[in-house]
Design a protein around this motif. Structure first.
Motif, PDB file in Angstrom:
ATOM      1  N   ALA A 298       3.730  59.959   9.614  1.00 51.67           N
ATOM      2  CA  ALA A 298       4.637  59.255   8.710  1.00 51.67           C
ATOM      3  C   ALA A 298       4.530  59.809   7.296  1.00 51.67           C
ATOM      4  N   VAL A 299       3.327  60.171   6.886  1.00 55.20           N
ATOM      5  CA  VAL A 299       3.158  60.784   5.561  1.00 55.20           C
ATOM      6  C   VAL A 299       3.866  62.142   5.518  1.00 55.20           C
ATOM      7  N   LEU A 300       3.686  62.968   6.561  1.00 54.63           N
ATOM      8  CA  LEU A 300       4.323  64.288   6.573  1.00 54.63           C
ATOM      9  C   LEU A 300       5.831  64.189   6.399  1.00 54.63           C
ATOM     10  N   PHE A 301       6.440  63.191   7.030  1.00 51.35           N
ATOM     11  CA  PHE A 301       7.898  63.102   7.040  1.00 51.35           C
ATOM     12  C   PHE A 301       8.464  62.324   5.865  1.00 51.35           C
ATOM     13  N   THR A 302       7.638  61.575   5.141  1.00 50.94           N
ATOM     14  CA  THR A 302       8.160  60.814   4.001  1.00 50.94           C
ATOM     15  C   THR A 302       7.708  61.382   2.657  1.00 50.94           C
ATOM     16  N   MET A 349       6.428  60.951  20.993  1.00 44.40           N
ATOM     17  CA  MET A 349       7.698  61.679  20.962  1.00 44.40           C
ATOM     18  C   MET A 349       8.799  60.823  20.343  1.00 44.40           C
ATOM     19  N   GLN A 350       8.817  59.542  20.679  1.00 43.20           N
ATOM     20  CA  GLN A 350       9.820  58.659  20.094  1.00 43.20           C
ATOM     21  C   GLN A 350       9.616  58.534  18.588  1.00 43.20           C
ATOM     22  N   LEU A 355      11.255  59.671  12.996  1.00 42.52           N
ATOM     23  CA  LEU A 355      10.917  60.191  11.667  1.00 42.52           C
ATOM     24  C   LEU A 355      11.863  61.317  11.258  1.00 42.52           C
ATOM     25  N   VAL A 356      12.200  62.183  12.204  1.00 42.42           N
ATOM     26  CA  VAL A 356      13.155  63.261  11.914  1.00 42.42           C
ATOM     27  C   VAL A 356      14.484  62.674  11.460  1.00 42.42           C
ATOM     28  N   GLN A 357      14.967  61.684  12.201  1.00 45.96           N
ATOM     29  CA  GLN A 357      16.262  61.092  11.863  1.00 45.96           C
ATOM     30  C   GLN A 357      16.212  60.344  10.537  1.00 45.96           C
ATOM     31  N   LEU A 358      15.124  59.616  10.317  1.00 42.90           N
ATOM     32  CA  LEU A 358      14.952  58.888   9.058  1.00 42.90           C
ATOM     33  C   LEU A 358      15.037  59.834   7.878  1.00 42.90           C
ATOM     34  N   GLY A 422      -2.866  52.154  11.102  1.00 42.14           N
ATOM     35  CA  GLY A 422      -1.879  53.205  11.304  1.00 42.14           C
ATOM     36  C   GLY A 422      -0.441  52.760  11.071  1.00 42.14           C
ATOM     37  N   GLY A 423      -0.242  51.537  10.613  1.00 41.83           N
ATOM     38  CA  GLY A 423       1.110  51.044  10.401  1.00 41.83           C
ATOM     39  C   GLY A 423       1.734  51.582   9.129  1.00 41.83           C
ATOM     40  N   TRP A 424       3.067  51.584   9.088  1.00 42.94           N
ATOM     41  CA  TRP A 424       3.758  52.114   7.909  1.00 42.94           C
ATOM     42  C   TRP A 424       5.128  51.467   7.788  1.00 42.94           C
ATOM     43  N   ILE A 425       5.665  51.485   6.567  1.00 43.31           N
ATOM     44  CA  ILE A 425       7.000  50.975   6.302  1.00 43.31           C
ATOM     45  C   ILE A 425       7.738  51.920   5.370  1.00 43.31           C
ATOM     46  N   VAL A 426       9.050  51.967   5.491  1.00 46.72           N
ATOM     47  CA  VAL A 426       9.929  52.616   4.527  1.00 46.72           C
ATOM     48  C   VAL A 426      11.004  51.578   4.193  1.00 46.72           C
ATOM     49  N   GLN A 427      11.037  51.156   2.942  1.00 43.54           N
ATOM     50  CA  GLN A 427      11.881  50.030   2.555  1.00 43.54           C
ATOM     51  C   GLN A 427      12.787  50.419   1.376  1.00 43.54           C
ATOM     52  N   SER A 428      14.075  50.141   1.494  1.00 39.35           N
ATOM     53  CA  SER A 428      15.011  50.388   0.397  1.00 39.35           C
ATOM     54  C   SER A 428      14.791  49.369  -0.703  1.00 39.35           C
ATOM     55  N   LEU A 429      14.872  49.819  -1.948  1.00 43.20           N
ATOM     56  CA  LEU A 429      14.734  48.937  -3.104  1.00 43.20           C
ATOM     57  C   LEU A 429      16.070  48.831  -3.841  1.00 43.20           C
TER      58      LEU A 429
END
Length: 429
Positions: A298-302, A349-350, A355-358, A422-429
């Motif tokens: 998640a870090v690599l992709f964000t 894989m999912q 992450l790629v699509q995000l 290992g949890g993570w979030i990506v949130q719009s502000l």
């Protein structure tokens, strides 16, 4: 970059194939069969470790320390080359490489080969006709570099022409799309700059990746599209091993200010052929920390830069790999592809596809600035904004093996989150 016609897209994902451990056969033909799978992940660039003829010289004084310590007893180190123009029969034939590239292009994948120009093998074929292609001491003996291999002599204009023709050869004859350059910082930058100009005569959109992070500002002016980020990789590995905490990420970040310099591009990874070969016992997958690896991905992709995946990482492979083992010598150490049928492998894989699509859906994740965000559990949680004038995202990743109840200090906003290990979030502000 001055004169650069096509940079590595900020939406790209690079996938490394090390043929010896990628399939049981260890060949180009076998790897070709898995290209549709790689493309299905959302990858768009495949990078192959060296496929040209390795030097089989058995004199141990010309073996690297890693080669001796591996216990594989294989003289053929893929990074100690004999012939820069010949495909090693271990991997297949010229036609096998052409077929591999053709199938990759059908899958909308670009293909990069690995250039090893800092050194060569002691019995390299080109030295028979050109003994002055390597550096020599006052007694005429080759000067060996860090890994006990003869260093190439870039003061010799004939050597430069030879290697530039090698860069052109694989573009022209095999339609590859560029190169990853081994130990690029040990080779004069003006060599790479001229090599890039010559590459663009054959393929204007060709790519060049630098295995160096020492001078990215100069590297990316007219030679390279991206640099590796070693400190980033090593720190993520130390966090995954429990030796460091998420809090230390920002210390590293400030010590490497070019990591967040606008316009520069870095590849982001925490596993590759070197790490998997040298740190088997510490590989997170082997030690059951799959959730931690998910968090690191998640870090690599964000984070800013281009994500770089390694050989079987998408199926949560945790087997030992070795640079010095193949189907002929040592142990045949290959990716455990059966992991792809387990919950861990299917989930991985999912996750990568998500992450790629995000990342591809968000301009902020591709090219926005990175802004540190304070949180109430800094040893566990890494938090930051990815921001453009049009979009602002809060990213929080729990890089610890314990749940985290944390609050974020974002200007004008108070946010709270409960993140599992290992949890993570990506949130719009």
């Amino acid at each position: 970059m001055d004169g650069q016609k096509n940079r590595l897209s900020k939406g790209s994902v690079v996938y490394q194939i090390f043929l010896r451990s990628f399939t049981l056969d260890g060949t180009l033909a076998a790897a070709e069969q898995l290209l549709p799978h790689i493309a299905s992940l959302g990858v768009d660039v495949v990078y192959l470790c060296p496929v040209v003829l390795a030097d089989g010289d058995e004199r141990r004084e010309f073996w690297s320390e890693r080669q001796r310590q591996s216990g594989m007893e294989n003289p053929k180190n893929p990074y100690r080359l004999s012939d820069y123009f010949a495909i090693d029969p271990e991997y297949g034939t010229d036609e096998d490489l052409r077929n591999f590239v053709r199938t990759a292009h059908q899958c909308k994948l670009r293909v990069l080969l690995d250039l090893v120009y800092f050194h060569c093998g002691p019995a390299a074929r080109c030295l028979e006709e050109h003994p002055d292609f390597v550096k020599r001491d006052e007694n005429g003996n080759p000067v060996n570099g860090r890994w006990h291999f003869p260093q190439l002599n870039f003061d010799n204009p004939e050597l430069r022409e030879y290697l530039w023709s090698n860069m052109e050869y694989f573009l022209r004859e095999f339609d590859v799309d560029g190169y990853r350059c081994d130990v690029s910082g040990a080779v004069p930058l003006d060599f790479w700059e001229e090599g890039r100009r010559r590459m663009e005569r054959w393929k204007p959109a060709s790519l060049l990746l630098a295995e160096s992070e020492s001078t990215p500002v100069e590297d990316q002016k007219s030679a390279f599209d991206a640099n590796y980020s070693f400190a980033f990789s090593f720190l993520l590995n130390d966090i995954l091993k429990g030796e460091k905490t998420a809090e230390e990420f920002w210390t590293m970040w400030e010590e490497h200010p070019l990591y967040h310099e606008p316009g520069l591009c870095f590849l982001r990874c925490f596993d590759n052929h070197d790490i998997a070969s040298d740190n088997y016992d510490a590989r997170p997958e082997r030690n059951g920390r799959n959730a931690m690896v998910d968090a690191a991905l998640a870090v690599l992709f964000t984070m800013n830069g281009v994500p770089f995946l390694y050989n079987g990482q998408e199926v949560a492979d945790g087997r030992r790999h070795s640079l010095f083992s193949n189907r002929f010598t040592g142990k045949n150490l290959v990716v455990d592809w059966a992991r792809g049928l387990t919950p861990a492998g299917e989930g991985r894989m999912q996750l990568i596809r998500e992450l790629v699509q995000l990342r591809r859906d968000s301009r902020a994740l591709q090219s926005g600035e990175v802004v540190e965000v304070d949180n109430s559990t800094p040893k566990q949680v890494l938090s930051y904004l990815r921001r453009t004038p049009e979009e602002s995202l809060l990213v929080a990743v729990n890089l610890s093996a314990a749940p985290a109840e944390t609050e974020f200090s974002v200007p004008g906003v108070k946010e709270r989150a409960t993140l599992p290990p290992g949890g993570w979030i990506v949130q719009s502000l």
